[in-house]
Design an enzyme around this catalytic site. Structure first.
Site, PDB file in Angstrom:
ATOM      1  N   LYS A  37       0.832  -1.208   0.000  1.00 39.26           N
ATOM      2  CA  LYS A  37       0.000   0.000   0.000  1.00 39.26           C
ATOM      3  C   LYS A  37       0.864   1.254   0.000  1.00 39.26           C
ATOM      4  O   LYS A  37       0.667   2.174  -0.805  1.00 39.26           O
ATOM      5  CB  LYS A  37      -0.930  -0.009   1.209  1.00 39.26           C
ATOM      6  N   ARG A 108      -3.667   2.913   8.481  1.00 40.55           N
ATOM      7  CA  ARG A 108      -3.931   1.625   7.832  1.00 40.55           C
ATOM      8  C   ARG A 108      -2.667   0.770   7.775  1.00 40.55           C
ATOM      9  O   ARG A 108      -1.559   1.280   7.736  1.00 40.55           O
ATOM     10  CB  ARG A 108      -4.449   1.840   6.409  1.00 40.55           C
ATOM     11  N   GLY A 117      -8.365  -7.062   4.349  1.00 45.28           N
ATOM     12  CA  GLY A 117      -9.264  -7.240   5.472  1.00 45.28           C
ATOM     13  C   GLY A 117      -8.694  -8.003   6.647  1.00 45.28           C
ATOM     14  O   GLY A 117      -9.376  -8.186   7.659  1.00 45.28           O
ATOM     15  N   ARG A 360      -3.533  -1.665  -5.899  1.00 47.50           N
ATOM     16  CA  ARG A 360      -2.729  -2.881  -5.751  1.00 47.50           C
ATOM     17  C   ARG A 360      -3.075  -3.811  -6.906  1.00 47.50           C
ATOM     18  O   ARG A 360      -4.123  -3.662  -7.539  1.00 47.50           O
ATOM     19  CB  ARG A 360      -3.021  -3.570  -4.418  1.00 47.50           C
ATOM     20  N   HIS A 478      -4.115 -41.591   0.957  1.00 46.38           N
ATOM     21  CA  HIS A 478      -4.292 -42.421  -0.231  1.00 46.38           C
ATOM     22  C   HIS A 478      -5.430 -41.891  -1.097  1.00 46.38           C
ATOM     23  O   HIS A 478      -5.295 -41.773  -2.323  1.00 46.38           O
ATOM     24  CB  HIS A 478      -4.576 -43.870   0.191  1.00 46.38           C
ATOM     25  N   ARG A 600       2.494 -47.140 -11.100  1.00 47.67           N
ATOM     26  CA  ARG A 600       2.412 -47.994  -9.910  1.00 47.67           C
ATOM     27  C   ARG A 600       1.801 -49.333 -10.312  1.00 47.67           C
ATOM     28  O   ARG A 600       0.598 -49.440 -10.501  1.00 47.67           O
ATOM     29  CB  ARG A 600       1.553 -47.321  -8.837  1.00 47.67           C
ATOM     30  N   ARG A 656       7.425 -48.633 -11.747  1.00 48.72           N
ATOM     31  CA  ARG A 656       7.883 -49.049 -10.426  1.00 48.72           C
ATOM     32  C   ARG A 656       7.443 -50.483 -10.158  1.00 48.72           C
ATOM     33  O   ARG A 656       6.263 -50.826 -10.317  1.00 48.72           O
ATOM     34  CB  ARG A 656       7.304 -48.130  -9.342  1.00 48.72           C
ATOM     35  N   GLU A 784      13.920 -42.659  -1.461  1.00 50.53           N
ATOM     36  CA  GLU A 784      12.829 -42.388  -0.516  1.00 50.53           C
ATOM     37  C   GLU A 784      13.205 -42.736   0.915  1.00 50.53           C
ATOM     38  O   GLU A 784      12.360 -42.705   1.815  1.00 50.53           O
ATOM     39  CB  GLU A 784      11.572 -43.154  -0.936  1.00 50.53           C
ATOM     40  N   THR A 806       9.177 -38.407  -2.759  1.00 53.38           N
ATOM     41  CA  THR A 806       9.210 -37.443  -1.657  1.00 53.38           C
ATOM     42  C   THR A 806       8.125 -37.672  -0.616  1.00 53.38           C
ATOM     43  O   THR A 806       8.231 -37.153   0.494  1.00 53.38           O
ATOM     44  CB  THR A 806       9.092 -36.005  -2.206  1.00 53.38           C
ATOM     45  N   CYS A 870       8.800 -38.111  -8.238  1.00 57.34           N
ATOM     46  CA  CYS A 870       7.500 -38.699  -8.568  1.00 57.34           C
ATOM     47  C   CYS A 870       6.523 -38.664  -7.404  1.00 57.34           C
ATOM     48  O   CYS A 870       5.414 -39.168  -7.509  1.00 57.34           O
ATOM     49  CB  CYS A 870       7.679 -40.141  -9.056  1.00 57.34           C
ATOM     50  N   TYR A 890      13.302 -33.843 -14.569  1.00 54.93           N
ATOM     51  CA  TYR A 890      11.854 -33.718 -14.717  1.00 54.93           C
ATOM     52  C   TYR A 890      11.187 -33.793 -13.354  1.00 54.93           C
ATOM     53  O   TYR A 890      11.791 -34.228 -12.372  1.00 54.93           O
ATOM     54  CB  TYR A 890      11.299 -34.831 -15.627  1.00 54.93           C
TER      55      TYR A 890
END
Length: 913
Positions: A37, A108, A117, A360, A478, A600, A656, A784, A806, A870, A890
């Site tokens: 602001k 403000r 807000g 803004r 899951h 999977r 996998r 992992e 991960t 993955c 990737y």
């Protein structure tokens, strides 16, 4: 200010920046110091827009304030007085003047990231029993003066003095006083703008009495004391509950702090020739390039945002006050030309003169974000690189998800609230197990699968269902993981649901829902509704997946396609998908995926009668029987892989090997075990014994992954054969090369991978000899387990690629169970022990460090090693950008998160460049 301290060495050189009168100490690039602001007020003043003068106390003062026990730098008093003096010089009025029109100010907040807000504001500051009389005399408008005074006491009493509702009170206490006076004097509710000066005078008297009663102190009359209290309240509001929740949701660090903006008041409540409004330079919902907003005549800005009166559309201002509308239209163009983005601004018209109170970058929907970015490129306001960087990647989901129709949702009854785990909206008949869900879907019903929690055995029901609702589990459970992969709507952790499997009922908040009744779920908000609510698919899905809408018929698709094309030009790191079927692969490719990063194989074991062969293998007591059972799966596995390879048309696929523990494939209830014993002509005691033998106290760390393949090499042999044979046959049949990447899960020791790779290589050699043809294939592993990360140089001697799992790396690295962390993780986020949900966004300082070690060590051994991720983090924008920083090849994510990951990857590449 009285609560100052003298730790002068910790005080920045300049802590107050003035603006107004066509000049400013700061500018629009200083958001970190002045907040959004304050920086934009300074910038508007610099470019000549009509901005009331004021000054900004920097965010560094806020940081100082909290670091030094809520005290201020010792220079702040004098700096504030100097700031007020500059305002007095520009305006021509004096702060606290009792003889002429006094200078009144607003106070403000202003964080560097907009938090609308969430923090506190005080208007009309500087009024007391004497200055209000001077104001009334100077303006010859006592109604206006006393209206400002009663507003000031109400706002200051609430924000600064803490006059709030008591237990048992239904309404805000000041509003109750106003309502009582209106009924006493008029016998009904009237508009605030219709109250007389005498009414406001009486309200001032009653408000003061309320303050004294609730606080034990008289309302402060000294304007300087009022200003000190207001500044402290704004700094204090940086850590109020709603601000903390907002920061957690949007990842705004608490250490940033807020600035405080003190600005000369201009008044929209002087009469019918004044007003206030909030406007956008474009439509924030659709992105259409039109002047959009609302205004109220004879009102202050808080009236517009608080909803005390129904505002009029800003287009109507052209009829009410044409000159003001024309001025605002010019300002609208100036703002966009200068800031090069859609702006959200507040304005006040005082006696027909337009004043700008803030601007803004406007919040917008995903649809609007894409349209605005594309059209601003066409208009020459921005280049395509800026367009790519500008759109929040997590907004892409909004373009892909079905929505409830607007009219239907107004009539729907909300009965529960869970975690928004798979965005979109879905209605269907409730079924409490997978089999009945599938049967109902086969009958043509739209169904919802509702479970306490899901397991891999529920997969068929999840595939059949329009959406998934669970009473337990989080956004990485899951149900959530599979739902996102399949593009299913999902709400998890709706703990108000009481599910009775035996009675086939759900009871929630006094309602009983029987199996076959309708429920509706919104996976974007986490809300659950009673009954059926109609939905519609997004235009993007209609064009790309359903093929029911031509591209030229959808502006949303055209903008989406344009942005995705720009992403392809910018991206260094590619995006793959987690997919277990040809249809999932095809959907991901339609969204721009460059292959499969995780297939999977265990999900394939639940199709048709395959589960029976798996169970026969598990229950076999002799190896020969085990091999015979597992080999019954070979043709099914090979067929699955052929379908996937064909769908990919030569794009890479990482497959996998079997990962979950064997107990997940066996029935757990006695009734199910009896049925299985009868089907296989076995004794139920033998099945119960085998279930007991396979029981694990911590299955996540138990007999799973490569440990299964080492204990039962016949599983690895069958899967390797299925993969290699499928790759050879598709290569021959389709004419494009298939290079499968076979991934061994849960490796902690190099020798584990060595053993499994030897089995794979042996099978591949056998297949090559049998087929008379060879193909290229890769063998790698998931990283992992922490030990794998810190010994990655050893593992890379065997592994030709790494893929970071991960989800499990987070669990093993942090010692946190994904499924059980709901008991404490929200509190950890509240206390900022963790800044975000670590199962939704990578813990970069901890788990990320393990990844960094693995990347460095892996490349040290094998410089050309292929590196991917993955886990579900692959669809999280912050995690994608972290992976780009690590230099991964990737990221891989569920099909419907591919566009999000592509945008995040492109943004990461542009930011890095």
């Amino acid at each position: 200010m009285s609560n100052t301290t003298c730790a002068c060495s910790a005080t920045p050189d300049k802590i107050v920046y003035s603006f107004g009168g066509g000049t400013a100490d700061g500018n629009g690039t200083m958001k970190n110091l002045l907040g959004g602001k304050g920086a934009n007020l300074a910038e508007m003043a610099r470019i000549g827009l009509p901005v009331p003068p004021g000054f900004t106390i920097t965010t560094e003062v806020c940081t100082y304030y909290y670091a030094h026990g809520r005290t201020y730098p010792c220079t702040l008093d004098n700096d504030i007085k100097a700031g007020i003096a500059k305002m007095e010089e520009i305006v021509g009025n004096k702060f606290g003047d009792t003889k002429a029109m006094p200078l009144l100010v607003s106070v403000r907040s202003g964080a560097r990231e907009s938090m609308p807000g969430m923090m506190d504001t005080i208007l009309n500051l500087g009024l007391n029993d004497e200055t209000v009389v001077a104001m009334a005399d100077a303006t010859q408008n006592p109604r206006f003066a006393w209206d400002c005074y009663r507003r000031f006491i109400q706002m200051y009493g609430d924000v600064v003095l803490g006059v709030q509702k008591l237990p048992g009170e239904d309404h805000e206490p000041f509003e109750t006083v106003i309502e009582n006076l209106k009924h006493e004097r008029y016998g009904k509710d009237i508009l605030d703008s219709d109250m007389t000066a005498e009414d406001s005078q009486e309200l001032v008297k009653r408000f003061k009495a309320l303050v004294a009663e609730r606080t034990g102190h008289e309302f402060p009359v000294c304007p300087w004391e009022q200003l000190q209290g207001a500044i402290g309240a704004v700094f204090g509001s940086w850590n109020n509950d709603r601000a903390n929740v907002y920061r957690q949701k949007y990842g705004i660090p608490s250490e940033w702090g807020t600035a405080v903006n003190v600005q000369a008041m201009v008044f929209g409540n002087t009469g019918d020739e004044s007003g206030s409004g909030v406007a956008f330079t474009r439509n924030p919902a659709s992105g259409e390039n039109v002047f959009y907003g609302e205004f109220l005549m004879n009102a202050q800005g808080e009236d517009v945002v608080a909803g005390v009166r129904t505002p009029d559309p800003v287009a109507e201002l052209a009829n009410v006050m044409p000159a003001a509308h024309a001025t605002l239209s010019e300002i609208r163009q100036t703002l966009e030309q200068h800031f090069h983005d859609m702006q959200d601004f507040e304005f006040t018209i005082q006696d027909r003169k337009v004043w700008m109170l803030q601007t803004r970058n406007g919040k917008r929907t995903g649809v609007a974000a894409f349209r605005i970015a594309c059209e601003m490129v066409e208009e020459g306001l921005i280049d395509w690189q800026t367009a790519v960087k500008r759109i929040p990647a997590d907004q892409v989901d909004q373009l892909l998800t079905p929505i409830f129709s607007g009219n239907a949702i107004k009539e729907a009854k909300q009965i529960a609230h869970g975690l928004p785990a798979g965005p979109g909206a879905a209605s269907g008949r409730v079924y409490l197990n997978a089999e009945r869900c599938v049967e109902a879907a086969d009958r043509g019903e739209k169904v919802l699968l509702v479970r306490l929690e899901t397991s891999p055995e529920d997969l068929r029901g999840m595939i059949a269902a329009e959406g998934i609702l669970t009473a337990r589990g989080g956004v990485s459970s899951h149900a959530a993981l599979v739902a996102r992969q399949m593009g299913k709507v999902c709400v998890c952790g709706a703990d108000a649901l009481n599910i009775d499997y035996a009675a086939r009922t759900i009871t929630v908040n006094g309602e009983t829902v029987k199996e076959g009744d309708y429920l509706s779920i919104d996976g974007t908000t986490g809300l659950v509704y009673l009954g059926k609510v109609d939905t519609a698919p997004s235009e993007i899905i209609q064009v790309l997946i359903d093929k029911t809408l031509a591209p030229e018929q959808s502006r949303a698709y055209q903008n989406f396609a344009k942005l995705m094309d720009w992403c392809s030009q910018a991206t260094r790191m590619s995006v793959r998908t987690n997919a277990d079927s040809p249809s999932q692969a095809e959907a991901a490719i339609a969204f721009g995926a460059t292959g499969i990063g995780l297939c999977r194989t265990e999900h394939m074991f639940f199709e048709g009668d395959r589960i029976d062969f798996v169970r026969q293998m598990i229950l076999a007591t002799k190896k020969v029987d085990r091999v015979a059972a597992i080999n019954k799966l070979l043709p099914f596995q090979k067929s699955d892989f052929k379908g996937i390879f064909k769908a990919l048309k030569g794009l890479p696929a990482t497959v996998r090997l079997l990962d979950p523990p064997l107990h997940e494939f066996l029935p757990q209830t006695k009734e199910q075990q009896r049925d299985l014993a009868e089907k296989f002509e076995l004794r139920v005691e033998d099945i119960m014994r085998r279930v007991s033998e396979l029981h694990e106290f911590n299955p996540m760390l138990g007999h799973r992954g490569c440990r299964l393949g080492i204990a039962y090499p016949e599983i690895t042999e069958m899967q390797a054969r299925a993969i290699i044979e499928a790759a050879i046959e598709v290569t021959e049949e389709e004419g494009f090369e298939v290079v499968p990447e076979i991934m061994v899960p849960l490796v902690a020791f190099k020798k584990e991978l060595d053993i499994q790779k030897a089995v794979i290589d042996k099978v591949a050699a056998q297949v090559f000899e049998e087929k008379g043809k060879t193909i290229k294939y890769l063998v790698g592993t998931m990283i992992e387990i922490p030990r794998a990360a810190v010994t990655a140089d050893q593992i890379a001697e065997t592994a030709e690629f790494f893929s970071f799992g991960t989800n499990d790396l987070t669990q093993t690295g942090l010692g946190m169970s994904r499924d059980d962390s709901g008991a404490f993780l929200p509190k950890y986020q509240d206390l900022e022990i963790v800044k975000t949900n670590v199962f939704a966004s990578i813990d970069q300082e901890g788990v990320g460090k393990l990844m960094e070690i693995a990347v460095e060590l892996g490349r040290k051994t094998r410089p050309d090693i292929k590196l991917g991720i993955c886990g579900e983090h692959g669809g999280d924008p912050a995690s994608v950008k972290f992976c780009n920083k690590l230099g991964l090849t990737y990221v891989s994510c569920s099909p419907y998160r591919v566009p999000t990951a592509r945008l995040a990857a492109a943004q990461a590449a542009l930011e890095q460049a």
